[in-house]
Design a protein around this motif. Structure first.
Motif, PDB file in Angstrom:
ATOM      1  N   LEU A 276      -3.256   0.028   8.755  1.00  0.00           N
ATOM      2  CA  LEU A 276      -2.021   0.475   8.128  1.00  0.00           C
ATOM      3  C   LEU A 276      -0.851   0.122   9.034  1.00  0.00           C
ATOM      4  O   LEU A 276      -0.747   0.632  10.149  1.00  0.00           O
ATOM      5  N   TYR A 277       0.018  -0.752   8.559  1.00  0.00           N
ATOM      6  CA  TYR A 277       1.267  -1.056   9.249  1.00  0.00           C
ATOM      7  C   TYR A 277       2.320  -0.108   8.683  1.00  0.00           C
ATOM      8  O   TYR A 277       2.564  -0.087   7.474  1.00  0.00           O
ATOM      9  N   TYR A 278       2.936   0.664   9.548  1.00  0.00           N
ATOM     10  CA  TYR A 278       3.794   1.743   9.086  1.00  0.00           C
ATOM     11  C   TYR A 278       4.890   2.026  10.096  1.00  0.00           C
ATOM     12  O   TYR A 278       4.918   1.452  11.201  1.00  0.00           O
ATOM     13  N   MET A 279       5.824   2.908   9.731  1.00  0.00           N
ATOM     14  CA  MET A 279       6.763   3.509  10.665  1.00  0.00           C
ATOM     15  C   MET A 279       6.696   5.022  10.456  1.00  0.00           C
ATOM     16  O   MET A 279       6.677   5.478   9.305  1.00  0.00           O
ATOM     17  N   PRO A 280       6.638   5.793  11.527  1.00  0.00           N
ATOM     18  CA  PRO A 280       6.397   7.237  11.409  1.00  0.00           C
ATOM     19  C   PRO A 280       7.372   7.980  10.506  1.00  0.00           C
ATOM     20  O   PRO A 280       6.975   8.892   9.785  1.00  0.00           O
ATOM     21  N   MET A 281       8.650   7.620  10.508  1.00  0.00           N
ATOM     22  CA  MET A 281       9.634   8.338   9.706  1.00  0.00           C
ATOM     23  C   MET A 281       9.913   7.668   8.362  1.00  0.00           C
ATOM     24  O   MET A 281      10.802   8.092   7.636  1.00  0.00           O
TER      25      MET A 281
ATOM     26  N   GLY B 287     -10.551   9.221   1.848  1.00  0.00           N
ATOM     27  CA  GLY B 287     -11.631   9.232   2.830  1.00  0.00           C
ATOM     28  C   GLY B 287     -11.839   7.910   3.539  1.00  0.00           C
ATOM     29  O   GLY B 287     -12.950   7.594   3.969  1.00  0.00           O
ATOM     30  N   ILE B 288     -10.769   7.129   3.674  1.00  0.00           N
ATOM     31  CA  ILE B 288     -10.860   5.801   4.290  1.00  0.00           C
ATOM     32  C   ILE B 288     -10.416   5.870   5.748  1.00  0.00           C
ATOM     33  O   ILE B 288      -9.320   6.358   6.055  1.00  0.00           O
ATOM     34  N   GLU B 289     -11.237   5.384   6.635  1.00  0.00           N
ATOM     35  CA  GLU B 289     -10.863   5.290   8.045  1.00  0.00           C
ATOM     36  C   GLU B 289      -9.955   4.084   8.231  1.00  0.00           C
ATOM     37  O   GLU B 289     -10.170   3.033   7.621  1.00  0.00           O
ATOM     38  N   PHE B 290      -8.946   4.242   9.070  1.00  0.00           N
ATOM     39  CA  PHE B 290      -7.998   3.147   9.258  1.00  0.00           C
ATOM     40  C   PHE B 290      -7.372   3.208  10.644  1.00  0.00           C
ATOM     41  O   PHE B 290      -7.341   4.253  11.289  1.00  0.00           O
ATOM     42  N   GLU B 291      -6.889   2.052  11.066  1.00  0.00           N
ATOM     43  CA  GLU B 291      -6.123   1.947  12.301  1.00  0.00           C
ATOM     44  C   GLU B 291      -4.653   1.923  11.931  1.00  0.00           C
ATOM     45  O   GLU B 291      -4.234   1.125  11.086  1.00  0.00           O
ATOM     46  N   ALA B 292      -3.858   2.815  12.526  1.00  0.00           N
ATOM     47  CA  ALA B 292      -2.428   2.884  12.236  1.00  0.00           C
ATOM     48  C   ALA B 292      -1.656   2.075  13.282  1.00  0.00           C
ATOM     49  O   ALA B 292      -1.833   2.271  14.485  1.00  0.00           O
ATOM     50  N   ILE B 293      -0.808   1.169  12.810  1.00  0.00           N
ATOM     51  CA  ILE B 293      -0.046   0.282  13.685  1.00  0.00           C
ATOM     52  C   ILE B 293       1.438   0.484  13.412  1.00  0.00           C
ATOM     53  O   ILE B 293       1.929   0.189  12.319  1.00  0.00           O
ATOM     54  N   ASN B 294       2.158   1.001  14.397  1.00  0.00           N
ATOM     55  CA  ASN B 294       3.600   1.202  14.258  1.00  0.00           C
ATOM     56  C   ASN B 294       4.297  -0.157  14.236  1.00  0.00           C
ATOM     57  O   ASN B 294       4.170  -0.926  15.187  1.00  0.00           O
ATOM     58  N   GLU B 295       5.022  -0.439  13.151  1.00  0.00           N
ATOM     59  CA  GLU B 295       5.622  -1.760  12.963  1.00  0.00           C
ATOM     60  C   GLU B 295       7.131  -1.633  12.720  1.00  0.00           C
ATOM     61  O   GLU B 295       7.584  -1.475  11.588  1.00  0.00           O
TER      62      GLU B 295
ATOM     63  N   TRP C 102       4.792  25.142  -3.584  1.00  0.00           N
ATOM     64  CA  TRP C 102       4.036  23.903  -3.844  1.00  0.00           C
ATOM     65  C   TRP C 102       3.833  23.106  -2.558  1.00  0.00           C
ATOM     66  O   TRP C 102       2.731  22.642  -2.270  1.00  0.00           O
ATOM     67  N   TYR C 103       4.897  22.947  -1.772  1.00  0.00           N
ATOM     68  CA  TYR C 103       4.830  22.161  -0.540  1.00  0.00           C
ATOM     69  C   TYR C 103       3.851  22.788   0.452  1.00  0.00           C
ATOM     70  O   TYR C 103       3.117  22.078   1.142  1.00  0.00           O
ATOM     71  N   ALA C 104       3.821  24.114   0.515  1.00  0.00           N
ATOM     72  CA  ALA C 104       2.886  24.796   1.415  1.00  0.00           C
ATOM     73  C   ALA C 104       1.446  24.470   1.039  1.00  0.00           C
ATOM     74  O   ALA C 104       0.597  24.266   1.919  1.00  0.00           O
ATOM     75  N   SER C 105       1.163  24.399  -0.262  1.00  0.00           N
ATOM     76  CA  SER C 105      -0.202  24.077  -0.694  1.00  0.00           C
ATOM     77  C   SER C 105      -0.545  22.623  -0.400  1.00  0.00           C
ATOM     78  O   SER C 105      -1.675  22.310  -0.038  1.00  0.00           O
ATOM     79  N   ILE C 106       0.440  21.739  -0.541  1.00  0.00           N
ATOM     80  CA  ILE C 106       0.189  20.312  -0.285  1.00  0.00           C
ATOM     81  C   ILE C 106      -0.038  20.067   1.204  1.00  0.00           C
ATOM     82  O   ILE C 106      -0.986  19.380   1.603  1.00  0.00           O
ATOM     83  N   LYS C 107       0.797  20.632   2.049  1.00  0.00           N
ATOM     84  CA  LYS C 107       0.678  20.344   3.474  1.00  0.00           C
ATOM     85  C   LYS C 107      -0.510  21.051   4.124  1.00  0.00           C
ATOM     86  O   LYS C 107      -0.845  20.757   5.274  1.00  0.00           O
ATOM     87  N   SER C 108      -1.154  21.952   3.381  1.00  0.00           N
ATOM     88  CA  SER C 108      -2.372  22.580   3.896  1.00  0.00           C
ATOM     89  C   SER C 108      -3.602  21.682   3.690  1.00  0.00           C
ATOM     90  O   SER C 108      -4.673  21.965   4.223  1.00  0.00           O
ATOM     91  N   ARG C 109      -3.447  20.608   2.923  1.00  0.00           N
ATOM     92  CA  ARG C 109      -4.557  19.685   2.698  1.00  0.00           C
ATOM     93  C   ARG C 109      -4.842  18.912   3.986  1.00  0.00           C
ATOM     94  O   ARG C 109      -3.914  18.528   4.720  1.00  0.00           O
ATOM     95  N   PRO C 110      -6.110  18.650   4.298  1.00  0.00           N
ATOM     96  CA  PRO C 110      -6.456  17.911   5.525  1.00  0.00           C
ATOM     97  C   PRO C 110      -5.750  16.554   5.625  1.00  0.00           C
ATOM     98  O   PRO C 110      -5.422  16.102   6.720  1.00  0.00           O
ATOM     99  N   SER C 111      -5.480  15.929   4.490  1.00  0.00           N
ATOM    100  CA  SER C 111      -4.862  14.597   4.498  1.00  0.00           C
ATOM    101  C   SER C 111      -3.441  14.626   5.041  1.00  0.00           C
ATOM    102  O   SER C 111      -2.895  13.599   5.466  1.00  0.00           O
ATOM    103  N   PHE C 112      -2.828  15.795   5.036  1.00  0.00           N
ATOM    104  CA  PHE C 112      -1.441  15.928   5.439  1.00  0.00           C
ATOM    105  C   PHE C 112      -1.269  16.183   6.934  1.00  0.00           C
ATOM    106  O   PHE C 112      -0.184  16.035   7.495  1.00  0.00           O
ATOM    107  N   LYS C 113      -2.369  16.548   7.574  1.00  0.00           N
ATOM    108  CA  LYS C 113      -2.311  17.055   8.953  1.00  0.00           C
ATOM    109  C   LYS C 113      -1.639  16.079   9.910  1.00  0.00           C
ATOM    110  O   LYS C 113      -0.821  16.478  10.745  1.00  0.00           O
ATOM    111  N   ASP C 114      -1.978  14.805   9.822  1.00  0.00           N
ATOM    112  CA  ASP C 114      -1.517  13.829  10.816  1.00  0.00           C
ATOM    113  C   ASP C 114      -0.023  13.552  10.770  1.00  0.00           C
ATOM    114  O   ASP C 114       0.533  13.023  11.739  1.00  0.00           O
TER     115      ASP C 114
END
Length: 204
Positions: free
Chosen positions: A4-9, A24-32, A190-202
């Motif tokens: 994943l080529y991304y920028m944090p913000m 459920g996909i493992e990936f390498e995150a690359i700040n670009e 709604w946002y509290a329920s979404i950000k409690s999902r494991p996918s949101f943690k990072d």
């Protein structure tokens, strides 16, 4: 492994990151930092925009919407685009709103000014842009608050890429303390329920 080529913000990058986690996909995150216009990155995406995802076969997937449709086509993980044509129509409508109208009127005037303008060496934020962005944000928040008064999730009674997208956009603004959560109680819940999902943690 996916890359994943991304920028944090970058809100769209956050949406792509959450999508990969949901699937459920493992990936390498690359700040670009796209303004550096690295030749190797331009070979992958000549548009010089993130997010860009490379799958295990080296296929370039440009943007989080392309990613979610690609993964759903491959039947990877739970569907995030809805089960019926009507569901998918509403999801596409909401994501179009966020990707174009919300991004142009809010993100470009706030996150771009407060974060990326400095990183690009373009000076200080424009007070006029910030004022416009904050005014626009209230209007957008009001609309999505109205939707969430009637629905459990943004597009209906099911979690979808629309929820991922809006939460990703809000998370960038929330990091900058630009969201008045007490003004939008249904969105806050709604946002509290979404950000409690494991996918949101990072991304928190």
């Amino acid at each position: 492994m996916y890359k994943l080529y991304y920028m944090p913000m970058c809100s769209a990058s956050r949406a792509a990151r959450i999508t990969l986690k949901e699937k459920g996909i493992e990936f390498e995150a690359i700040n670009e930092p796209v303004w550096q216009r690295r030749i190797e990155f331009l070979k992958i995406n000549p548009e010089a925009e993130v997010p860009v995802i490379l799958d295990d076969e080296g296929n370039a997937i440009i943007g989080y919407m392309s990613l979610v449709y690609y993964l759903d086509d491959l039947k990877i993980g739970e569907s995030l685009i809805g089960e019926t044509p009507k569901d998918r129509l509403e999801i596409r409508r909401l994501c179009k709103w966020l990707n174009h109208k919300f991004n142009r009127e809010v993100i470009n005037n706030i996150v771009e000014e407060r974060v990326f303008k400095s990183l690009r060496g373009l000076g200080h934020p424009s007070s006029e842009c910030l004022k416009a962005g904050r005014s626009n944000l209230i209007n957008h928040e009001n609309y999505f608050e109205w939707l969430l008064e009637k629905r459990t999730f943004l597009a209906g009674e099911f979690f979808s890429i629309a929820d991922i997208a809006y939460s990703a956009f809000l998370s960038s603004l929330d990091y900058l303390s630009e969201v008045d959560w007490e003004r939008i109680p249904e969105t806050k819940k709604w946002y509290a329920s979404i950000k409690s999902r494991p996918s949101f943690k990072d991304i928190l």
